[in-house]
Write an enzyme that holds these catalytic residues in place. Sequence first.
Site, PDB file in Angstrom:
ATOM      1  N   GLY A  14       0.867  -1.114  -0.001  1.00  0.00           N
ATOM      2  CA  GLY A  14      -0.078   0.043   0.083  1.00  0.00           C
ATOM      3  C   GLY A  14       0.760   1.270   0.158  1.00  0.00           C
ATOM      4  N   ASN A  16       1.384   3.008  -2.428  1.00  0.00           N
ATOM      5  CA  ASN A  16       0.777   3.992  -3.544  1.00  0.00           C
ATOM      6  C   ASN A  16      -0.443   4.449  -3.062  1.00  0.00           C
ATOM      7  OD1 ASN A  16       2.031   4.326  -6.542  1.00  0.00           O
ATOM      8  ND2 ASN A  16       2.585   2.070  -6.071  1.00  0.00           N
ATOM      9  N   ASN A 110      -5.205   2.857 -13.076  1.00  0.00           N
ATOM     10  CA  ASN A 110      -4.326   1.843 -12.539  1.00  0.00           C
ATOM     11  C   ASN A 110      -2.944   2.496 -12.590  1.00  0.00           C
ATOM     12  OD1 ASN A 110      -3.233  -0.716 -11.654  1.00  0.00           O
ATOM     13  ND2 ASN A 110      -2.717  -1.151 -13.898  1.00  0.00           N
ATOM     14  N   HIS A 112       1.068   1.451 -13.334  1.00  0.00           N
ATOM     15  CA  HIS A 112       1.704   0.036 -13.456  1.00  0.00           C
ATOM     16  C   HIS A 112       3.138   0.350 -13.515  1.00  0.00           C
ATOM     17  CE1 HIS A 112       2.472  -3.759 -15.336  1.00  0.00           C
ATOM     18  NE2 HIS A 112       3.336  -3.092 -16.174  1.00  0.00           N
ATOM     19  N   ASP A 153      -3.949  -4.027 -18.631  1.00  0.00           N
ATOM     20  CA  ASP A 153      -2.801  -2.822 -19.160  1.00  0.00           C
ATOM     21  C   ASP A 153      -2.996  -2.067 -20.344  1.00  0.00           C
ATOM     22  OD1 ASP A 153      -1.753  -2.975 -16.421  1.00  0.00           O
ATOM     23  OD2 ASP A 153      -0.267  -4.517 -17.270  1.00  0.00           O
ATOM     24  N   GLU A 183       6.061   6.211  -9.582  1.00  0.00           N
ATOM     25  CA  GLU A 183       4.611   6.136  -9.246  1.00  0.00           C
ATOM     26  C   GLU A 183       3.930   6.876  -8.074  1.00  0.00           C
ATOM     27  OE1 GLU A 183       3.812   1.801  -8.420  1.00  0.00           O
ATOM     28  OE2 GLU A 183       5.879   1.543  -9.224  1.00  0.00           O
TER      29      GLU A 183
HETATM   30  C1  GAR Z   1       3.321  -1.089  -7.431  1.00  0.00           C
HETATM   31  O1  GAR Z   1       4.740  -1.088  -7.778  1.00  0.00           O
HETATM   32  C2  GAR Z   1       2.524  -1.052  -8.366  1.00  0.00           C
HETATM   33  O2  GAR Z   1       2.778  -0.324  -9.561  1.00  0.00           O
HETATM   34  C3  GAR Z   1       2.639  -2.560  -8.759  1.00  0.00           C
HETATM   35  O3  GAR Z   1       2.484  -3.359  -7.604  1.00  0.00           O
HETATM   36  C4  GAR Z   1       3.257  -2.381  -6.717  1.00  0.00           C
HETATM   37  C5  GAR Z   1       2.447  -2.299  -5.540  1.00  0.00           C
HETATM   38  O4  GAR Z   1       3.045  -1.705  -4.265  1.00  0.00           O
HETATM   39  N1  GAR Z   1       1.217  -2.734  -9.529  1.00  0.00           N
HETATM   40  C6  GAR Z   1       1.398  -3.812 -10.688  1.00  0.00           C
HETATM   41  O5  GAR Z   1       2.264  -4.400 -10.866  1.00  0.00           O
HETATM   42  C7  GAR Z   1      -0.143  -3.744 -11.272  1.00  0.00           C
HETATM   43  N2  GAR Z   1       0.045  -4.635 -12.541  1.00  0.00           N
HETATM   44  P1  GAR Z   1       2.373  -0.832  -3.211  1.00  0.00           P
HETATM   45  O6  GAR Z   1       1.142  -1.907  -2.686  1.00  0.00           O
HETATM   46  O7  GAR Z   1       3.430  -0.464  -2.196  1.00  0.00           O
HETATM   47  O8  GAR Z   1       1.623   0.090  -3.695  1.00  0.00           O
END
Ligand code: GAR
Length: 198
Positions: A14, A16, A110, A112, A153, A183
């Site tokens: 989490g 993000n 989303n 990515h 995506d 991100e």
């Molecule tokens: C992030 O890097 C996000 O971009 C990726 O997973 C991670 C989650 O981190 N998402 C994907 O790969 C989706 N296809 P977080 O839980 O710390 O935000």
Amino acid sequence: MSKARIAVMVSGGGTNLQALIDAQNSGIITSGSVKLVISNNPDAYALERAKKAGIQTAVVSKKQCGSQDIFEEKIKEILSIKKIDIIVLAGFMSILSANFTNAYPERIINVHPSLIPSFCGKGFYGLKVHEAALKYGVKVTGATVHFVNEIPDGGKIIMQKAVEILEGDTPETLQKRVMQQAEWKILPEAVEKVCSEI
Ligand code: GAR
């Protein structure tokens, strides 16, 4: 003008989600407000982050639902009760069907961790994306924020930011740099942009 009501869907750490909460507190996000966090994983640390920020949480487990259909119907029901306008997938590691995405055209966002159309689509998530970028030998990667449609995506791109790959990078060091430099910046900016436009 009333603020757009945002739901954030998560599966793991989490960071993000945290970037969105921080952006709300620092005034980067002013046109929307995170009202709900939904996790498909009861153990996601993201749920703790939401609770600390005083945001309501819900857990919907696909396993317990028994089918994709019931899983998605349950999520839809919660979104509708909470009158959600915008759904943000922030590290949500489960693919949503066309049935779900068609119900919210240009309302699901989303993040990515690559420059789409590289290293994306089915099977490319989390660390796997960075492993693939390093294996291919690209010198620049980054992150993309895009609308979600029925193609994994494949929806319209809202924002992208490039990040350099450095000598000696591992999937872990690269993941961290992409998060920090791309991100956590473009996700809040893109969410504000979309909320301000609806
Ligand atoms: C992030 O890097 C996000 O971009 C990726 O997973 C991670 C989650 O981190 N998402 C994907 O790969 C989706 N296809 P977080 O839980 O710390 O935000």
